[in-house]
Design a protein around this motif. Sequence first.
Motif, PDB file in Angstrom:
ATOM      1  N   ASP A  84      -2.366   9.412   1.574  1.00  0.00           N
ATOM      2  CA  ASP A  84      -1.974   8.277   2.104  1.00  0.00           C
ATOM      3  C   ASP A  84      -1.576   7.268   2.238  1.00  0.00           C
ATOM      4  N   ASP A  85       0.387   7.146   2.115  1.00  0.00           N
ATOM      5  CA  ASP A  85       0.494   5.710   0.587  1.00  0.00           C
ATOM      6  C   ASP A  85      -0.191   4.486   1.599  1.00  0.00           C
ATOM      7  N   HIS A  86      -0.419   4.917   2.849  1.00  0.00           N
ATOM      8  CA  HIS A  86      -0.430   3.431   3.809  1.00  0.00           C
ATOM      9  C   HIS A  86      -1.529   2.842   3.350  1.00  0.00           C
ATOM     10  N   ASP A  87      -2.565   3.704   3.367  1.00  0.00           N
ATOM     11  CA  ASP A  87      -4.189   3.734   3.270  1.00  0.00           C
ATOM     12  C   ASP A  87      -4.193   4.169   1.610  1.00  0.00           C
ATOM     13  N   ALA A  88      -3.253   3.856   0.891  1.00  0.00           N
ATOM     14  CA  ALA A  88      -3.850   4.823  -0.664  1.00  0.00           C
ATOM     15  C   ALA A  88      -5.030   5.209  -0.858  1.00  0.00           C
ATOM     16  N   ALA A  89      -4.367   6.213  -0.186  1.00  0.00           N
ATOM     17  CA  ALA A  89      -6.384   6.987  -0.332  1.00  0.00           C
ATOM     18  C   ALA A  89      -5.663   8.538  -0.316  1.00  0.00           C
TER      19      ALA A  89
ATOM     20  N   GLY B 227       1.067  -1.356  -0.396  1.00  0.00           N
ATOM     21  CA  GLY B 227      -0.203  -0.085  -0.002  1.00  0.00           C
ATOM     22  C   GLY B 227       0.863   0.715  -0.416  1.00  0.00           C
ATOM     23  N   ALA B 228       2.297   1.220   0.520  1.00  0.00           N
ATOM     24  CA  ALA B 228       2.546   2.536   0.206  1.00  0.00           C
ATOM     25  C   ALA B 228       4.098   1.867  -0.630  1.00  0.00           C
ATOM     26  N   GLY B 229       4.243   0.915  -0.717  1.00  0.00           N
ATOM     27  CA  GLY B 229       5.501   0.552  -2.054  1.00  0.00           C
ATOM     28  C   GLY B 229       6.281  -0.238  -1.035  1.00  0.00           C
ATOM     29  N   ASP B 230       6.559  -1.542  -1.748  1.00  0.00           N
ATOM     30  CA  ASP B 230       7.384  -2.487  -1.699  1.00  0.00           C
ATOM     31  C   ASP B 230       8.525  -1.755  -1.523  1.00  0.00           C
TER      32      ASP B 230
END
Length: 197
Positions: free
Chosen positions: A70-75, A15-18
Amino acid sequence: MTDAFGIPKRSGESGAGDTGNPVHAALPDQSSAMREAARNLLDKAVLALEGGATEKALGYLRKAERLPYDDHDAASPLSLAAHMYALRSVLDAYEIDRRVWLDAADVLLDPMRTWNPLAMGDFRHVLTVVQHDYGTTATEDRKLRALIAGQKVGTIREMQILAGEELCAVVVDLLEIVIEYSHEADALIDERTPDDY
């Protein structure tokens, strides 16, 4: 594993990119703080709209729109908060009186209404989420199909591509739809007599 909208993530997708970067370990806490900030501003915007203060509401929404993506929530925190506010409102009616939740939506889904099409599409999407995730009867399914027949049901990502004033304008309309929906649901519930239950 799903993202903030309940959409399954691909294997290995964080969700934040691996990236393996340890900085991403802090993202869940940052996400929680941004979600809370967006919810608080959205709640203030709702109170302002209920009092007829649209410009004041827009001021709160502009602050929420400026929260970082929010990169973690992709939102974006604002679009996620608005979508979840709509979902919670429909679920409240669904849980209080199963006969009311779709009746309250009937008036709002009239294609002649002039709300923003993306806001209307997202609200229709919320109704289908309740149908899919929370269980509905065959009668409810038929009624929902009739309510949204020939009308656009938004995809969960459509607000995500918006920013600035465009996003705020869609969110204002979505909030107004949900406020009217909640008032309609409350009125229908109040009309029920104890013998109806």
